[in-house]
Write an enzyme that holds these catalytic residues in place. Sequence first.
Site, PDB file in Angstrom:
ATOM      1  N   GLU A  69       0.698  -1.249  -0.068  1.00  0.00           N
ATOM      2  CA  GLU A  69       0.070   0.043  -0.015  1.00  0.00           C
ATOM      3  C   GLU A  69       0.822   1.386  -0.089  1.00  0.00           C
ATOM      4  O   GLU A  69       0.534   2.083   0.765  1.00  0.00           O
ATOM      5  CB  GLU A  69      -1.078   0.019   1.182  1.00  0.00           C
ATOM      6  CG  GLU A  69      -1.789  -1.222   1.046  1.00  0.00           C
ATOM      7  CD  GLU A  69      -2.695  -1.280   2.134  1.00  0.00           C
ATOM      8  OE1 GLU A  69      -2.931  -0.431   3.048  1.00  0.00           O
ATOM      9  OE2 GLU A  69      -3.948  -2.222   2.155  1.00  0.00           O
TER      10      GLU A  69
ATOM     11  N   GLU B 229      -5.082  -8.392  -1.621  1.00  0.00           N
ATOM     12  CA  GLU B 229      -5.560  -8.155  -0.421  1.00  0.00           C
ATOM     13  C   GLU B 229      -6.992  -7.509  -0.386  1.00  0.00           C
ATOM     14  O   GLU B 229      -7.137  -6.537  -0.809  1.00  0.00           O
ATOM     15  CB  GLU B 229      -4.604  -7.187   0.539  1.00  0.00           C
ATOM     16  CG  GLU B 229      -5.016  -7.346   2.105  1.00  0.00           C
ATOM     17  CD  GLU B 229      -4.202  -6.366   2.968  1.00  0.00           C
ATOM     18  OE1 GLU B 229      -3.054  -6.821   2.669  1.00  0.00           O
ATOM     19  OE2 GLU B 229      -4.846  -5.375   3.602  1.00  0.00           O
TER      20      GLU B 229
END
Length: 547
Positions: A202, A320
């Site tokens: 991320e 994810e």
Amino acid sequence: MEFRLSLVLILVSLPAILAQGVGNTKKVGNVKVVVNGILAIAQVDNNFICATIDWWNHEKCDYNQCPWGSASALNLNLSHPLLAKSIQAFNQLRIRIGGSLEDQLLYDVGNLKYPCHPFRKQSHSLFGFSRGCLPMSRWDELNQFFSKTRPIITFSLNALSGRHHKSGGVWVGDWDSSNTYDFINYTVSKGYQIDSWEFGNELSGRGVGASVGAEQYGKDLIKLKHIINQLYNKSRTKPALVAPGGFYDQAWFAKLLQVSGSGIVNVITQHMYNLGAGVDPKLVSRILNPGYLDRASGTFRDLEQTVKKNGPWASIWVGESGGAYNSGGRNVSDTFVNSFWYLDQLGMSAKYNTRVYCRQSLVGGNYGLLNRTSFVPNPDYYSALLWHRLMGQGVLAVNSNASADLRTYAHCARGRAGITVVLINFSNDTDFIVNVENILDFNLGAHERNISKESYFKRSLKKTVSWVGRKALDKPVYREEYHLTPKKGNLRSKTMVLNGAPLEITKDGNIPELEPAHVLANSPLTISPLSIKFVVLPYFDAHYACA
């Protein structure tokens, strides 16, 4: 063909009605579903279903809840028999090891510059945690466990090593690869099987907590690819390189692919948390709102186009996804109702050539597929297992005259002839009667169009003799149904019911068998309100699409 199919759907939709049932408030909807058995519109990996193991520990708390316990890769109880059995039931479950803390994770090997200690709460640090460390003794334990349970492993690496915090959430500087080099080298020397190495978590676009520019990220991926090629130069196969494991940002993702260049990144991974915060009181209503869930399709479509244009050599994964962020929704993400979101995501993402879908998490948080202390499966575990066992790699186009409340997805059947259809009924008051048709029938001549249903079944079966055998053509033909409902009708039940029987761990401590109901193929196919059904149609002629 598109015009012809549209015309067919217009014609079949005319008689579709919602009739009020006599003496009750339940409605009945007659639905025509046309599946294209001629050409697959997308392909998924044979191990499409994936689950994550994170680094969060017992100190990870959100909304005055601390739902992680001992679910970290650093202290997960690998000796619990249910954990092993839950993975083995998939016959190679894909597992991604990674998460927010990975970019603060050191590997206790080589000339480590810092002391090796676990993650600890530390104010003013990234995510409020100190650096953590993976001892090689724990890495050995994990790989011994993997050797027994045979998952397919993706390990996500620290991509912030060597960089420094500039301002806001921006981190700059070259990546220091030394600790990663030593870690991969150790892994190779021990013969541990890693399917793919992922780079960072991320950090794309604006990032979550931290971000790195796409140009710098692309240059560092070239360096990591060189390390992989060097250390695996004597290996028969090389692990894939996966990146960036972040939220989709069109300009950032495009730049990353342009800078890294052809063949460097094998897989582009995005993260997806489209339900909002885990504490949001609207969580259940969003899960049950098809219009809200539809919003995610734009992200899947846009990423597919970005990769096609800028990096057609790369495949796409959801690396994810837990639905609701910040550990998921308590008594929501671990209950039956969450499967409406989860299975819809699996079906939707597959249509846009998402090859793998990694669920956050296998264990830990409120969204774990398994209970974090007992390892007893939550409802979504069984949804994942059924998908893995029944849905093949070929994704088939589906057109329907149903209302938005009925979702339909179709794949080639896994490991056999025919197709598998997933029906998701979001309506709380409508039974749907579903007639599944093959677009092949609408491309036949007038004579064949008018053949009886009995002749249709026999013709289809002759093309799938591997399933039924020539001598069985005159015997009754059955489909398989897996009807999923919540225990006692409670959508927030943690017990899933399959064909009327609660799915519970057996007396000898095993995952229960997932037995279908065998239903005569020419009998009505129905789905009750707020329920889910997998339907295997082994007689359905899809040999063109599923060859």
